[in-house]
Scaffold this active site. Structure first.
Site, short mmCIF file in Angstrom:
data_model
loop_
_atom_site.label_atom_id
_atom_site.label_comp_id
_atom_site.label_asym_id
_atom_site.label_seq_id
_atom_site.Cartn_x
_atom_site.Cartn_y
_atom_site.Cartn_z
N HIS A 68 29.17 92.64 3.73
CA HIS A 68 29.94 93.06 4.90
C HIS A 68 31.36 93.51 4.55
O HIS A 68 32.05 94.10 5.38
CB HIS A 68 29.97 91.95 5.95
N ASP A 117 23.65 88.81 2.93
CA ASP A 117 25.03 89.30 2.86
C ASP A 117 25.56 89.18 1.43
O ASP A 117 26.38 88.32 1.11
CB ASP A 117 25.88 88.49 3.83
N SER A 212 36.16 86.23 2.72
CA SER A 212 34.80 86.76 2.59
C SER A 212 34.55 87.24 1.17
O SER A 212 35.43 87.82 0.53
CB SER A 212 34.59 87.94 3.53
#
EC number: 3.4.21.-
Length: 254
Positions: A68, A117, A212
């Site tokens: 992402h 992901d 992230s």
């Protein structure tokens, strides 16, 4: 309670108190050379580079991050390693442009829980691992004895809406079973935990914005890639990571 599940790189709607976001709250400063695989995924804006996500070196010329985090062309990114402090030059930093990257073919940013992901980044220049500041993590097919506490390393915010910390952060967290993790997220729309996830939790400690793609490790064994969590960074919900052992075979083909 209903909430919109979001993975965020920069901002969230101010009115959404229970949105989902990745990054580290409740951590402490890491020491020089303590996590030599930790990297910074950066994007160019004009003539400057800005940190947007973490990444983790697993060979001298390849790194992993969260899928992402990537939406632009490879040429718009660079990776930095050996960076203990974001706003200081320590003399240990190494940078490389990105030749190409591949998101997992089954990654779906619109699906509940953001399955698969994970992405592979290919560096233009191999990293020099002769010093203790930069080096790849060990990545095994299984998590070995990493069943209790793990270290999460972050370059993201230390509190939602606060500034990014100057020093690389670390936090010791407890691993949850996926069943326990799912129960703790019950009632939050879109917060789906599957077998490709691994969860950690410690009250008052959390991922936060900008984390992230960063690594979850047990010793020097890479176990997870930061994927999503609660946007308020309150530490009241588990942080959810991509379970890297589930993607071992795919990564080896990249």
């Amino acid at each position: 309670m209903n909430a919109l599940l979001n993975i965020l790189l920069c901002t969230l709607a101010a009115t959404a108190l229970a949105e989902i976001s990745p990054n580290i709250v409740g951590g402490s400063n890491a020491a020089a050379g303590e996590f030599p695989w930790q990297g910074s995924l950066q994007v160019r804006s004009g003539t400057s580079w800005f940190h947007i996500c973490g990444c983790v070196l697993y060979t001298t010329s390849k790194a992993l991050t969260a899928a992402h985090c990537l939406s632009n062309s490879a040429s718009s990114y660079r990776l930095g390693f050996g960076m203990l402090r974001m706003n200081n030059v320590d003399g240990t930093e190494q940078y490389s442009s990105v030749t190409s990257y591949t998101n997992h073919p089954n990654y779906n940013g619109n699906a509940a829980g953001y399955p698969n992901d994970i992405a592979v980044l290919r560096l233009t220049s191999s990293m020099d691992t002769s010093s203790s500041a930069v080096g790849p993590s060990v990545w095994l097919l299984v998590e070995r004895l990493c069943r209790t506490n793990m270290y999460d390393q972050r370059m993201g915010k230390t509190q939602w809406r606060w500034q990014h910390p100057n020093n690389l952060q670390k936090v010791d967290m407890t691993v949850l079973t996926n069943s326990d993790c799912s129960s703790r997220w019950s009632g939050i729309s879109g917060a789906t935990v599957n077998s490709g996830h691994i969860c950690i939790f410690e009250s008052g400690r959390s991922a936060c914005s900008g984390d992230s793609g960063g690594p979850l490790v047990c010793g020097n064994t890479l176990t997870g890639i930061t994927s999503w969590g609660i946007s308020s960074c309150s530490g009241s919900y588990p942080s959810v990571y991509t379970r890297v052992s589930s993607f071992y075979n795919w990564v080896q083909t990249q």
